[in-house]
Design a protein around this motif. Structure first.
Motif, PDB file in Angstrom:
ATOM      1  N   PHE A 321       0.805  -1.228  -0.134  1.00 56.31           N
ATOM      2  CA  PHE A 321      -0.205  -0.031   0.054  1.00 56.31           C
ATOM      3  C   PHE A 321       0.794   1.376   0.025  1.00 56.31           C
ATOM      4  O   PHE A 321       0.511   2.093  -0.639  1.00 56.31           O
ATOM      5  N   GLY A 322       1.947   1.290   0.798  1.00 59.89           N
ATOM      6  CA  GLY A 322       3.131   2.393   0.711  1.00 59.89           C
ATOM      7  C   GLY A 322       3.239   2.525  -0.605  1.00 59.89           C
ATOM      8  O   GLY A 322       3.554   3.689  -1.028  1.00 59.89           O
ATOM      9  N   ILE A 407       4.313 -10.561   0.369  1.00 61.76           N
ATOM     10  CA  ILE A 407       4.809  -9.316  -0.408  1.00 61.76           C
ATOM     11  C   ILE A 407       4.596  -9.507  -1.841  1.00 61.76           C
ATOM     12  O   ILE A 407       4.062  -8.795  -2.629  1.00 61.76           O
ATOM     13  N   GLY A 408       5.220 -10.677  -2.584  1.00 57.53           N
ATOM     14  CA  GLY A 408       5.276 -11.015  -3.985  1.00 57.53           C
ATOM     15  C   GLY A 408       3.759 -11.141  -4.424  1.00 57.53           C
ATOM     16  O   GLY A 408       3.549 -10.498  -5.566  1.00 57.53           O
ATOM     17  N   SER A 409       3.219 -11.987  -3.936  1.00 57.50           N
ATOM     18  CA  SER A 409       1.748 -12.120  -4.407  1.00 57.50           C
ATOM     19  C   SER A 409       0.797 -11.057  -4.227  1.00 57.50           C
ATOM     20  O   SER A 409       0.267 -10.757  -5.181  1.00 57.50           O
ATOM     21  N   VAL A 410       0.983 -10.331  -3.128  1.00 55.56           N
ATOM     22  CA  VAL A 410       0.164  -8.906  -3.232  1.00 55.56           C
ATOM     23  C   VAL A 410       0.664  -7.736  -4.195  1.00 55.56           C
ATOM     24  O   VAL A 410      -0.374  -7.320  -4.790  1.00 55.56           O
ATOM     25  N   MET A 414      -1.724  -6.443  -6.988  1.00 55.96           N
ATOM     26  CA  MET A 414      -2.077  -5.046  -6.882  1.00 55.96           C
ATOM     27  C   MET A 414      -1.784  -4.256  -8.138  1.00 55.96           C
ATOM     28  O   MET A 414      -2.280  -3.305  -8.754  1.00 55.96           O
ATOM     29  N   SER A 415      -0.912  -4.707  -9.017  1.00 52.07           N
ATOM     30  CA  SER A 415      -0.421  -4.487 -10.167  1.00 52.07           C
ATOM     31  C   SER A 415      -1.491  -4.304 -11.297  1.00 52.07           C
ATOM     32  O   SER A 415      -1.445  -3.630 -12.215  1.00 52.07           O
ATOM     33  N   LYS A 416      -2.532  -5.374 -11.088  1.00 46.11           N
ATOM     34  CA  LYS A 416      -3.584  -5.764 -11.901  1.00 46.11           C
ATOM     35  C   LYS A 416      -4.675  -4.805 -11.711  1.00 46.11           C
ATOM     36  O   LYS A 416      -5.764  -4.814 -12.310  1.00 46.11           O
ATOM     37  N   HIS A 440      -9.373  -1.992  -2.492  1.00 49.07           N
ATOM     38  CA  HIS A 440      -8.305  -2.827  -2.544  1.00 49.07           C
ATOM     39  C   HIS A 440      -8.271  -4.028  -1.696  1.00 49.07           C
ATOM     40  O   HIS A 440      -8.267  -5.266  -2.261  1.00 49.07           O
ATOM     41  N   LEU A 441      -8.755  -3.917  -0.617  1.00 49.94           N
ATOM     42  CA  LEU A 441      -8.999  -5.080   0.152  1.00 49.94           C
ATOM     43  C   LEU A 441      -9.853  -6.266  -0.362  1.00 49.94           C
ATOM     44  O   LEU A 441      -9.622  -7.380  -0.346  1.00 49.94           O
ATOM     45  N   PRO A 442     -10.972  -5.600  -0.579  1.00 50.96           N
ATOM     46  CA  PRO A 442     -12.150  -6.752  -1.330  1.00 50.96           C
ATOM     47  C   PRO A 442     -11.672  -7.453  -2.327  1.00 50.96           C
ATOM     48  O   PRO A 442     -11.625  -8.636  -2.764  1.00 50.96           O
ATOM     49  N   LEU A 443     -10.613  -6.740  -3.424  1.00 46.58           N
ATOM     50  CA  LEU A 443     -10.311  -7.510  -4.500  1.00 46.58           C
ATOM     51  C   LEU A 443      -9.074  -8.519  -4.226  1.00 46.58           C
ATOM     52  O   LEU A 443      -8.695  -9.056  -4.925  1.00 46.58           O
TER      53      LEU A 443
END
Length: 533
Positions: A321-322, A407-410, A414-416, A440-443
């Motif tokens: 998120f940061g 970290i890698g999965s999120v 998030m890039s999508k 973001h969190l629901p997705l």
């Protein structure tokens, strides 16, 4: 007690060369055997049709769930001088002593290399299966038109295209080999990771163990740099058309059953036989394996792994998120600083458990000593070992090591997520925190649950860090099983061992399913495009 300089100098003059050379020999041996197993299996599953192919496509990853030290115990029990195999040979041929015949010594570097390769070859298999399945269709068709046999096509097209993937997968196998402690310690093979453990708990000299860890880190970072360097080659496959099922080589007759037999033998040796032995132990020793200790240590492991998984997911969310906010506000755009926190947090996954334990225990101990001195001076109160003397150190180690997974999965998920959703939310007066919470969190819910589950299961299996950082009298399932393995009494902890194996199957099946779904989508996309054309 000798100083760290004295201990380290003594090791350097006597056994340090053996530690390093044994580590290198183990890496070479395990990588070579893993390649000899994983490469042909990946080619067969990706490019050929043979009996049982659909089953083996996912079953061949199962040995990765089997802890190597459990496999080492089972096979050493079979093949030792007092084991059933050598007893049968002596009874059959009338041999009386070891001088009458030669037999493979499993408690050796070659034996340990075979054991580790049986559980680590799936790294090579998974990487190369995806690479071969995404071979350039045009090149494969041209190879057929030119009259190349499957063997010639394999050497001329598939191997050159997969060269980078081969190196990357073997680098991962090498890192896992260097990080292995239990198998090396059980077989009494002195490597760098056992040297760190013995120097710490044998000589009771943490600074000398830290110096050995620096040498080990150099070896790890070399392999990590090789793996990172080869990742660019993976892009070559993602741009190519997936290999259509109709283009696969149809094996028949002896070749087909030879392929099935080879896959069956590897699966049996790496997973089925050890699982059957554990089940047999449970059946024979049921009254002993189902004990209060198993319930207590299992509950402790579940509690610690659950906390570690939740914290690792929170760390991943904070970092990603940061990173997303910094990109949107253009504060750190196009600088090397932007991805740095995530990269640093992800490096813990490459660290062996013994090295990670030292990297945690030294600063924590210093902080405890300083805090005790201050509190005694100000309040006449001495809290003692409030960090290293509790389960906090283990949980912290798990979070440091396994945060790389979420970290890698999120980050990928998030890039999508389109930035237009963020802009629309802000235009409606929502700040970044509210946008993250409501959009973001629901997705990300599914990937958070999946990555959290992976961290949970990896924490349940972790042995070296738990073995070195556990408080007095505290056990996890992994340390509980290893204690019995060290005492040659695995049968008394067989239920705990099988529980670890079953838990280890979950992430493997998830990763394998995701990989197959990705490949299937590409195949369907290509079929649709070809139909439209």
């Amino acid at each position: 007690m000798e100083s760290s300089q004295g201990i380290f100098a003594q090791l350097a003059d006597t056994v340090l060369f053996d530690y390093i050379s044994n580590s290198i020999l183990m890496v070479i041996g395990v990588c070579l055997i893993s390649l000899l197993i994983g490469l042909p299996l990946a080619w067969l599953v990706a490019m050929c049709k043979f009996p049982g192919k659909r089953f083996f496509s996912w079953a061949l990853v199962l040995p990765l769930a089997m802890p190597a030290y459990i496999v080492a115990y089972i096979y050493s029990d079979f093949f030792d001088y007092a084991g059933p195999v050598q007893i049968w040979l002596r009874n059959t041929f009338g041999w009386q002593s070891p001088a009458d015949y030669w037999f493979f010594d499993i408690r050796s570097i070659p034996g340990a290399s075979v054991i580790l390769a049986l559980v680590l070859y799936p790294y090579v298999y998974l990487f190369l299966r995806s690479a071969f399945a995404q071979n350039n269709l045009v090149q494969m068709q041209a190879s057929r038109l030119l009259g190349d046999t499957p063997w010639q096509s394999f050497w001329r097209i598939s191997i050159p295209q997969a060269r980078g993937i081969i190196v990357a997968s073997l680098a991962l196998v090498g890192m896992e080999t260097l990080a292995d402690f239990a198998t090396m310690h059980y077989f009494a093979i002195n490597t760098m990771t056992t040297a760190v453990y013995d120097t710490w708990l044998g000589y009771y000299n943490l600074p000398a163990a830290a110096k050995l860890s620096v040498l080990m880190l150099a070896m790890i970072f070399l392999l990590l740099a090789i793996e990172k360097r080869q990742r660019i080659d993976k892009q070559n496959y993602s741009r190519n058309d997936s290999f259509d099922n109709s283009e696969m080589y149809q094996l028949s007759g002896g070749k087909a059953w030879l392929a099935t037999g080879f896959a069956s033998l590897v699966l049996f040796a790496g997973f089925i036989l050890p699982s059957l032995v554990l089940c047999g132990f449970i059946f024979d020793y049921y009254d002993q394996v189902w004990s209060e200790e198993f319930i207590e240590y299992g509950s402790s492991s579940l509690f610690i792994a659950l906390i570690a998984a939740v914290l690792a997911v929170i760390v991943a969310l904070i970092i990603n998120f940061g990173l997303r906010q910094s990109k949107q506000t253009n504060q750190l755009k196009h600088t090397w600083i932007q991805p740095l926190p995530g990269q640093l947090a992800s490096m813990g996954y490459a660290l062996p458990g013994t090295v990670l334990a030292i990297g945690i225990i030294i600063p924590m101990t210093a902080l405890e000593f300083w805090s005790n001195d201050v509190l005694v001076e100000w309040f006449d109160w001495q809290p003692g070992l409030f960090l290293t003397g509790t389960t906090f150190a283990i949980i912290f180690a798990y979070v440091v090591r396994f945060s790389a997974i979420p970290i890698g999965s999120v980050q990928e998920s998030m890039s999508k997520i389109s930035p237009h959703l963020d802009h629309a939310s802000r235009s409606m007066g929502a700040g970044f925190s509210k946008t993250a919470l409501r959009i973001h969190l629901p997705l990300l819910k599914r990937i958070l649950l999946t990555s959290g589950l992976l961290v949970f299961i990896e924490s349940m299996k972790e042995l070296p860090a738990a073995l070195l950082l556990r408080p007095f009298g505290f056990e996890t399932l992994a340390t509980y099983v290893y204690q019995y393995v060290s005492d040659e009494q695995l049968e008394h902890a067989s239920l705990a061992a099988l529980s670890i194996v079953i838990l280890g199957l979950i992430p493997l099946l998830i990763v394998n399913r995701m990989s197959q779904d990705s490949l299937q989508k590409k195949v369907n996309s290509n079929d649709s495009a070809n139909h439209n054309n």
